[in-house]
Design an enzyme around this catalytic site. Structure first.
Site, PDB file in Angstrom:
ATOM      1  N   HIS A 233     -11.357   4.571   9.766  1.00 62.56           N
ATOM      2  CA  HIS A 233     -10.918   4.047   8.757  1.00 62.56           C
ATOM      3  C   HIS A 233     -11.936   3.147   8.244  1.00 62.56           C
ATOM      4  CE1 HIS A 233      -6.345   5.360   8.919  1.00 62.56           C
ATOM      5  NE2 HIS A 233      -7.502   6.502   9.639  1.00 62.56           N
TER       6      HIS A 233
ATOM      7  N   GLU B  41     -11.195   0.275   6.806  1.00 67.41           N
ATOM      8  CA  GLU B  41     -10.891  -1.140   7.308  1.00 67.41           C
ATOM      9  C   GLU B  41     -11.491  -1.385   8.692  1.00 67.41           C
ATOM     10  OE1 GLU B  41      -8.716   1.086   5.914  1.00 67.41           O
ATOM     11  OE2 GLU B  41      -6.940   0.184   5.524  1.00 67.41           O
TER      12      GLU B  41
ATOM     13  N   CYS C   4      -2.926   0.821   6.651  1.00 69.10           N
ATOM     14  CA  CYS C   4      -1.950   1.969   7.611  1.00 69.10           C
ATOM     15  C   CYS C   4      -1.482   0.780   8.911  1.00 69.10           C
ATOM     16  CB  CYS C   4      -2.475   3.173   8.133  1.00 69.10           C
ATOM     17  SG  CYS C   4      -3.740   2.868   9.366  1.00 69.10           S
TER      18      CYS C   4
ATOM     19  N   CYS D  32      -4.778  -0.027  11.091  1.00 71.78           N
ATOM     20  CA  CYS D  32      -5.521  -1.233  10.260  1.00 71.78           C
ATOM     21  C   CYS D  32      -4.923  -2.449  10.065  1.00 71.78           C
ATOM     22  CB  CYS D  32      -6.019  -0.406   8.893  1.00 71.78           C
ATOM     23  SG  CYS D  32      -7.162   0.885   9.207  1.00 71.78           S
TER      24      CYS D  32
END
Length: 159
Positions: free
Chosen positions: A58, A60, A88, A91
């Site tokens: 992801h 992040e 999410c 993260c």
């Protein structure tokens, strides 16, 4: 803090550029940047799950890794994370582990958001670290790039 503060919008535009790069690579268009307290951008990333065949890739997560490498420390205590979509649970957990004090995000994520939509991990008093959260910065363009991407994917019969 004001989500309409021009400095937040300025840095969120860099995250939006990363989201656009993700879309061009046929990745879910989420972008992230991390600033050090001296306003130096030390990380910029976008989703790369498809490209890397990695469910943890992801925006992040990649940006946190870059920032830790840039500072030679896992503690990102003097940083601000800008991300186009509400983080999410994975993260949010990494944000807490990295001790990032401030998170600024654009669009809410009603299906997976772990900051305010489904969970409030970054402000949970039971945890040993909490973050200041500034939500809704450039929420409209941050959400629009996702809407357009998934509309195209449905037209193509993908995702």
């Amino acid at each position: 803090m004001n989500p309409h503060d021009p400095s937040h919008e300025h840095f969120m535009r860099f995250a939006l550029q990363e989201a656009q790069a993700a879309a061009e690579e046929n990745e879910v268009p989420v972008g992230a940047v991390i600033l050090h307290r001296d306003f130096r951008m030390i990380a910029s990333a976008h989703n790369q799950r498809e490209q890397l065949c990695d469910p943890t890739a992801h925006a992040e997560m990649i940006a946190i890794t870059q920032a830790a490498e840039a500072l030679h420390s896992w503690r990102l205590e003097h940083c601000v994370l800008y991300v186009t979509l509400e983080p999410c649970p994975m993260c949010a957990g990494a944000i807490l582990q990295a001790r990032i004090p401030t998170v600024v995000y654009g669009a809410a994520d009603p299906k997976a958001g772990a900051v305010a939509s489904l969970f409030s991990l970054l402000g949970d008093d039971r945890l040993n670290h909490r973050c200041e959260v500034i939500a809704g910065v450039l929420a409209e363009p941050c959400g629009a790039i996702l809407t357009e991407f998934f509309h195209r994917q449905r037209l193509l019969g993908k995702k």
